[in-house]
Design an enzyme around this catalytic site. Structure first.
Site, PDB file in Angstrom:
ATOM      1  N   TYR A 247     -17.873  -2.079  10.804  1.00 31.36           N
ATOM      2  CA  TYR A 247     -17.638  -3.156  11.756  1.00 31.36           C
ATOM      3  C   TYR A 247     -17.969  -2.719  13.178  1.00 31.36           C
ATOM      4  O   TYR A 247     -17.590  -1.625  13.610  1.00 31.36           O
ATOM      5  CB  TYR A 247     -16.188  -3.625  11.684  1.00 31.36           C
ATOM      6  CG  TYR A 247     -15.866  -4.370  10.411  1.00 31.36           C
ATOM      7  CD1 TYR A 247     -16.451  -5.602  10.134  1.00 31.36           C
ATOM      8  CD2 TYR A 247     -14.980  -3.846   9.482  1.00 31.36           C
ATOM      9  CE1 TYR A 247     -16.157  -6.294   8.971  1.00 31.36           C
ATOM     10  CE2 TYR A 247     -14.675  -4.519   8.307  1.00 31.36           C
ATOM     11  CZ  TYR A 247     -15.270  -5.736   8.067  1.00 31.36           C
ATOM     12  OH  TYR A 247     -14.987  -6.412   6.899  1.00 31.36           O
TER      13      TYR A 247
ATOM     14  N   LYS B 100      15.576   9.254   4.048  1.00 33.41           N
ATOM     15  CA  LYS B 100      15.494   7.854   4.477  1.00 33.41           C
ATOM     16  C   LYS B 100      14.050   7.379   4.416  1.00 33.41           C
ATOM     17  O   LYS B 100      13.123   8.179   4.233  1.00 33.41           O
ATOM     18  CB  LYS B 100      16.031   7.704   5.903  1.00 33.41           C
ATOM     19  CG  LYS B 100      15.247   8.485   6.949  1.00 33.41           C
ATOM     20  CD  LYS B 100      15.838   8.302   8.334  1.00 33.41           C
ATOM     21  CE  LYS B 100      15.032   9.096   9.360  1.00 33.41           C
ATOM     22  NZ  LYS B 100      15.500   8.868  10.740  1.00 33.41           N
TER      23      LYS B 100
END
Length: 366
Positions: A254, A34
């Protein structure tokens, strides 16, 4: 071309599937593929296992249809069953097997007149408290389905909440309920997920459902001798695209979260959260550069991340970077270790790798 790629080792996939079979030689093992085979590519993985696996399992009919359209002929089990009554005609046409876990699914099946009776897995809730019938109503549902001409073989299934845990108290409670119910119904069982396949022989039934272990991830809280034999299937591989020399105290990325503790050499790597690498990776999250362990330094950006390679001899533009998986020198960085540094699990990392990171398959021959 951008150097980021997800290498998929199909020989390792087959090795892990065969390991699951060796764990439970009296059981048949459904290969759970899946979520696009946990991010590895469902059709390619099914094709690699089609000579070995007697059946495949997916979450929904869309996933099953894609496998049929790709030429997969084995039984395919819909682990969540049908989502609407009109899907049952597709189940009949394509020979899918279905789980049933709620009353309307049962009613739909009882009212149906398929061309061939449909194999059904009756799901009971033994303690996961997600999908499934309560234990005390399972016998009545089993009786209805057993008598229905629309139903072929019938199995009892459930899902463990804590089979991965070292503490087996809750697992034992679930197992005791299921054993009692199975004796009462004389029902064949499908219980074992990856951790139960690896660690709990008592849960091995007529069918097992190995999932994440097929892709080389250890689902147990405490590794055992068997999990140490798992081989990584996905290697998320990139290269250094730039190098920067920083003085002590200078920041990277950042917010300047990481600051150089000494004069440092920082490598910029072509991989970021826009590729599916987790932005929550902390400073110190391991990577392999030229097969040597080093660490992320600074926040992950959309297209890039930065690594401290001060102690990596020969680090240069074009050097191999392994975000997880197997390096060219044979060194392995487990996706499970990387996941812990991101405060998540391997499932989210593997299924989160986006199409921008192309899959490259190898090891197709047995």
């Amino acid at each position: 071309m951008r150097p980021l790629v997800a290498d998929i080792d199909l020989d390792a996939l087959r090795h892990n599937y065969q390991l699951a079979c060796r764990c439970a030689p009296q059981s048949r093992s459904v290969a759970v593929i899946k979520a696009d085979a946990y991010g590895h590519g469902a059709l390619a993985c099914a094709q690699a296992l089609e000579e070995h696996a007697p059946a495949f399992a997916v979450a929904c009919i869309e996933e099953a249809l894609a496998l049929r359209q790709g030429g997969i002929t084995q039984p395919i089990i819909l682990l969540e069953g049908i989502f609407s009554a009109d899907e049952l005609s597709l189940v009949d046409t394509h020979g899918f097997w279905i789980a049933v876990h709620t009353q309307w699914q049962v009613d739909t099946l009882l009212a149906a007149t398929p061309r061939q009776p449909i194999p059904v897995w009756l799901k009971v809730d033994s303690g996961m408290h997600r999908l499934g019938f309560d234990i005390d109503e399972a016998a009545a549902i089993w009786g209805q389905l057993s008598a229905a001409p629309s139903v072929a073989t019938l199995h009892l299934m459930s899902h463990f909440a804590t089979a991965d845990a070292h503490d087996n108290h809750y697992f034992s409670q679930q197992m005791a309920q299921l054993e009692t119910l199975a004796r009462e119904l004389e029902a064949p069982l499908c219980l074992a997920n990856s951790p139960a396949t690896l660690a709990w022989p008592i849960a091995h039934g007529d069918w097992n459902r190995p999932g994440v272990m097929l892709y080389g991830s250890d689902p147990l809280e405490v590794a055992n001798e068997i999990t140490q034999q798992l081989q990584p299937v996905m290697t998320l591989r990139s290269e250094i695209i730039a190098l920067r020399e920083l003085e002590k105290g200078e920041p990277v990325g950042y917010s300047g979260r990481w600051r150089a503790p000494r004069r440092s050499l920082i490598a910029v790597v072509a991989c970021g959260y826009g590729d599916g690498y987790d932005r929550h990776a902390v400073d110190g999250t391991p990577v392999l550069v030229n097969g040597q362990r080093c660490a992320i330094a600074g926040k992950v950006s959309m297209d890039m991340l930065t690594v401290d390679v001060t102690d990596v001899p020969g680090a240069a533009i074009g050097s191999e970077v392994i975000l997880w998986g197997k390096a060219s020198n044979g060194e392995i960085l487990s996706v499970d270790e990387v996941a812990r540094c991101c405060d998540t699990i391997s499932y989210t990392l593997l299924t989160g790798v986006l199409p921008r990171a192309p899959r490259r398959y190898h090891g197709r021959s047995d």
